[in-house]
Design a protein around this motif. Structure first.
Motif, PDB file in Angstrom:
ATOM      1  N   GLU A  89      -6.740  -4.767   4.947  1.00 53.59           N
ATOM      2  CA  GLU A  89      -6.693  -5.189   6.428  1.00 53.59           C
ATOM      3  C   GLU A  89      -7.837  -6.412   6.639  1.00 53.59           C
ATOM      4  O   GLU A  89      -7.703  -7.350   7.093  1.00 53.59           O
ATOM      5  CB  GLU A  89      -6.809  -4.247   7.409  1.00 53.59           C
ATOM      6  N   GLU A 135       0.634   4.305   0.613  1.00 50.30           N
ATOM      7  CA  GLU A 135       0.117   5.476   1.496  1.00 50.30           C
ATOM      8  C   GLU A 135      -1.440   6.032   0.701  1.00 50.30           C
ATOM      9  O   GLU A 135      -1.451   7.042   0.514  1.00 50.30           O
ATOM     10  CB  GLU A 135       0.783   6.549   1.652  1.00 50.30           C
ATOM     11  N   SER A 136      -2.203   5.193   0.373  1.00 53.56           N
ATOM     12  CA  SER A 136      -3.359   5.305  -0.168  1.00 53.56           C
ATOM     13  C   SER A 136      -4.267   6.356   0.584  1.00 53.56           C
ATOM     14  O   SER A 136      -4.555   5.807   1.908  1.00 53.56           O
ATOM     15  CB  SER A 136      -4.239   4.153  -0.755  1.00 53.56           C
ATOM     16  N   SER A 171      -8.281   1.854   0.733  1.00 52.60           N
ATOM     17  CA  SER A 171      -7.907   0.650   0.275  1.00 52.60           C
ATOM     18  C   SER A 171      -7.188  -0.026   1.409  1.00 52.60           C
ATOM     19  O   SER A 171      -7.351  -1.266   1.346  1.00 52.60           O
ATOM     20  CB  SER A 171      -6.755   1.043  -0.865  1.00 52.60           C
ATOM     21  N   LEU A 172      -6.684   0.783   2.331  1.00 52.77           N
ATOM     22  CA  LEU A 172      -5.884  -0.101   3.358  1.00 52.77           C
ATOM     23  C   LEU A 172      -6.957  -0.781   4.191  1.00 52.77           C
ATOM     24  O   LEU A 172      -6.518  -1.883   4.739  1.00 52.77           O
ATOM     25  CB  LEU A 172      -5.200   0.877   4.263  1.00 52.77           C
ATOM     26  N   VAL A 182      -0.097  -7.554   4.184  1.00 50.80           N
ATOM     27  CA  VAL A 182      -0.086  -6.189   3.810  1.00 50.80           C
ATOM     28  C   VAL A 182       1.197  -5.359   4.205  1.00 50.80           C
ATOM     29  O   VAL A 182       1.648  -5.673   5.428  1.00 50.80           O
ATOM     30  CB  VAL A 182      -1.125  -5.395   4.403  1.00 50.80           C
ATOM     31  N   ASN A 228       0.860  -1.210  -0.050  1.00 55.63           N
ATOM     32  CA  ASN A 228      -0.065  -0.190  -0.133  1.00 55.63           C
ATOM     33  C   ASN A 228       0.916   1.083   0.009  1.00 55.63           C
ATOM     34  O   ASN A 228       1.559   1.603   0.846  1.00 55.63           O
ATOM     35  CB  ASN A 228      -0.937  -0.035   1.153  1.00 55.63           C
ATOM     36  N   ASN A 239       2.896  -1.483   4.344  1.00 52.19           N
ATOM     37  CA  ASN A 239       2.642  -0.063   4.020  1.00 52.19           C
ATOM     38  C   ASN A 239       3.996   0.355   4.015  1.00 52.19           C
ATOM     39  O   ASN A 239       4.958   0.222   4.601  1.00 52.19           O
ATOM     40  CB  ASN A 239       1.904   0.282   5.249  1.00 52.19           C
TER      41      ASN A 239
END
Length: 618
Positions: free
Chosen positions: A53, A43-44, A48-49, A64, A41, A66
């Motif tokens: 999750e 830093e959407s 999205s995060l 996932v 990810n 980040n």
């Protein structure tokens, strides 16, 4: 490497909440076991995060990761370095992977000991699949191949995507075939470098990837949809310069030259920008000339006359002439000299610019050379008459190809016959599905090369009436907004239309589930549309959601974005009836044109007067 993990799938995630679930569902349900999914990810700022999750809690093989916003290249490289599988692939998080894709690619990689396996990709737009036709990638995926040296199949350089491939992970890391950080077009440097160093590349014809192209209403535009500004162009050039450096290090000038030839069209893609901005023109001409100057036999290509004129003008600093040439529609007669044919465009035999005659020699069929007298929908047939080409081309076969938008494997071909008016073909629409939508192409065999062209309105003669929409009970023959010919099946059958004091309801049991069908009412005066709610076996609409008194509403159905009045003949069970409420009534009736409408009435003035008189008497 973990022996239990066959394939690592690195998913690049940034701002794709609208499509992310579709992507992840296609990955977690793959038929190949032993897959790990690494979702990076970037830093959407959207949701999205949260979606990632949620899936990570449900699927133990999904991890996932980040990172601070650094771009797709950094995210992809991080995922590849973290991967534990024997093979690795990279996926964009708005795309979809067919459920058996990785099983097919992994099996091929193991059987052939391949460093790279490549499969076919299609475009998906608004739920419909299309072939990738505008570039030559589809030629790469046309037949199964095993390549031990890139020289065996140089056309492989037309394919620059990372997502329709799996790579041996150790091979990628050994030769540093990763994406340059910070580069917008970072997939090409990665993929083409891998082609150079691979000891074996296998190509399979199976569909392995669905590349999403965003519709006009999408909030976010993807990288490949923003290609006309200076920054975007400079990013393209940066990608080329990076690639030329490693081609120089590889040390094979022949491969480098062939690579550049196969990328000419990509450099010419944004050329229209030189007519729109002097700043863009200056940057574009300088950078492109620098690359063109490195290519031997640059005009030995299959781009056609117009693009070769562009190339000549760029190399010879004819910038004003180029702007003028781009500003006009290319028109000119075809002339014969010494058994050769030339397209006499405005600069042909011009003593001031002196563009060599051979630049104008016809070698490649282009849609501008195709002429059609008429296209007609009549008596259950589509008739194409008076198809013709210049004598310059050695045409050995012509077919009409009719391909479903809903299933691009569903395609039918029909051979043209030569007549005194040119070539003609007639196709029986009984061979087609009246719930489908089809795109119509010409397949032209010219000098042992098969070219595929969409039939466009520009191909029709100026006197032809065929550019108008043509309808019969089952089909609509029409040109799209882009001027391409398509055929739409519109003959839906409704089992029943029921109405009571609460709602109207259509019962539709036989319409295929992958078709797009909607019903709506339309106010004749205000033109407001109100759509029915889709249910398991039909469509319903509450009266209170649209009904205003003293208006007439017409009933419509919508098939794949096309609207049609609903005829009583399309409904097996329908009774014209009057639905009453204390102060309002709605009359469902059949018009003189056999269509269904609704007349909504409130208390009339006469009724009000009678009520007032009764009140006075009492």
């Amino acid at each position: 490497m973990n022996d239990h993990i066959k394939l690592s799938v690195v998913v690049l995630v940034y701002n794709t909440e609208q499509y992310l679930r579709d992507c992840l569902d296609s990955l977690v349900n793959q038929t190949l076991d032993g897959i790990e999914i690494i979702a990076v990810n970037d830093e959407s700022p959207d949701n999205s995060l949260f979606i990632l999750e949620e899936y990570a809690e449900r699927y133990s093989n999904l991890t996932v990761v980040n990172q601070k916003n650094s771009g797709g290249a950094v995210a992809g490289n991080k995922g590849v370095r973290m991967a534990k599988g024997k093979y690795v692939t990279i996926v964009d998080s708005d795309d979809i992977v067919p459920l058996d894709a990785y099983e097919k690619m992994y099996s091929k990689a193991e059987a052939a000991s391949a460093d790279i396996v490549i499969g076919k990709a299609n475009i998906i737009i608004d739920g419909l699949q299309k072939e990738i036709l505008y570039k030559k990638e589809r030629e790469v995926w046309k037949e199964n191949r095993d390549i031990q040296n890139v020289k065996e199949y140089l056309d492989i350089f037309y394919d620059a995507f990372y997502w329709n491939k799996i790579f041996n992970r150790e091979f990628l890391l050994k030769y540093d075939c990763l994406m340059p950080p910070g580069m917008l077009y970072a997939d090409r440097p990665m993929v083409h470098k891998a082609f150079l160093y691979a000891k074996r590349i296998s190509i399979i014809t199976d569909l392995v990837y669905l590349w999403r192209k965003r519709g006009e209403d999408a909030t976010h535009k993807s990288i490949s949809q923003t290609n006309s500004d200076i920054k975007n162009f400079k990013d393209r050039i940066e990608s080329y310069e990076y690639q030329l450096n490693y081609f120089n290090d590889f040390g094979d000038s022949f491969i480098k030259n062939e690579f550049l030839k196969r990328n000419l069209d990509r450099l010419l893609f944004p050329i229209s920008g030189v007519t729109e901005s002097d700043q863009f023109k200056e940057v574009y001409l300088k950078e492109v000339k620098a690359i063109f100057s490195q290519i031997d036999d640059i005009h030995d290509n299959d781009l056609g006359v117009i693009k070769n004129v562009y190339i000549y003008m760029i190399l010879n600093d004819l910038s004003n002439e180029l702007v003028s040439f781009l500003s006009e529609e290319p028109k000119g007669k075809i002339v014969e000299e010494d058994g050769k044919y030339f397209w006499a465009l405005p600069l042909y035999k011009n003593n001031k610019t002196y563009v060599p005659d051979e630049i104008f020699q016809l070698k490649k069929m282009l849609p501008q050379f195709i002429a059609i007298d008429s296209i007609e929908l009549k008596d259950g047939y589509v008739n194409v008459d008076g198809l013709s080409f210049p004598k310059a081309f050695d045409i050995t076969g012509i077919e009409l190809l009719v391909r479903s938008r809903l299933n691009i494997e569903d395609a039918k071909s029909f051979s043209f016959e030569e007549t005194d008016r040119g070539y003609s073909v007639s196709i029986d629409l009984n061979n087609f599905d009246y719930t489908n939508v089809y795109d119509i192409y010409l397949s032209v065999n010219n000098n042992n090369s098969v070219d595929l062209f969409r039939i466009t309105s520009n191909m029709l003669s100026g006197k032809s009436n065929s550019k108008k929409i043509q309808l019969n009970e089952q089909y609509k023959l029409f040109f799209t907004k882009k001027g391409n010919l398509s055929l739409l099946g519109k003959n839906i059958i409704v089992e029943a239309l029921h109405s009571d004091s609460n709602q109207m309801k259509f019962l539709v049991n036989k319409y295929p589930p992958n078709r797009t069908l909607e019903f709506f009412v339309k106010n004749r005066v205000t033109k407001e549309k109100v759509y029915f709610k889709t249910e398991d076996n039909g469509f319903s609409l509450l009266w209170k959601h649209f009904m205003e008194t003293d208006y007439v509403y017409d009933l419509y159905y919508e098939v794949h974005g096309h609207n049609f009045r609903l005829s009583s003949q399309q409904i097996h069970e329908f009774d014209a009836k009057l639905v009453k409420w204390p102060k309002t009534s709605a009359k469902l009736y059949v018009t003189n044109q056999d269509n269904i409408s609704i007349d909504v009435k409130g208390p009339s003035k006469i009724t009000l007067r009678k009520i007032q008189r009764k009140l006075k008497k009492s």
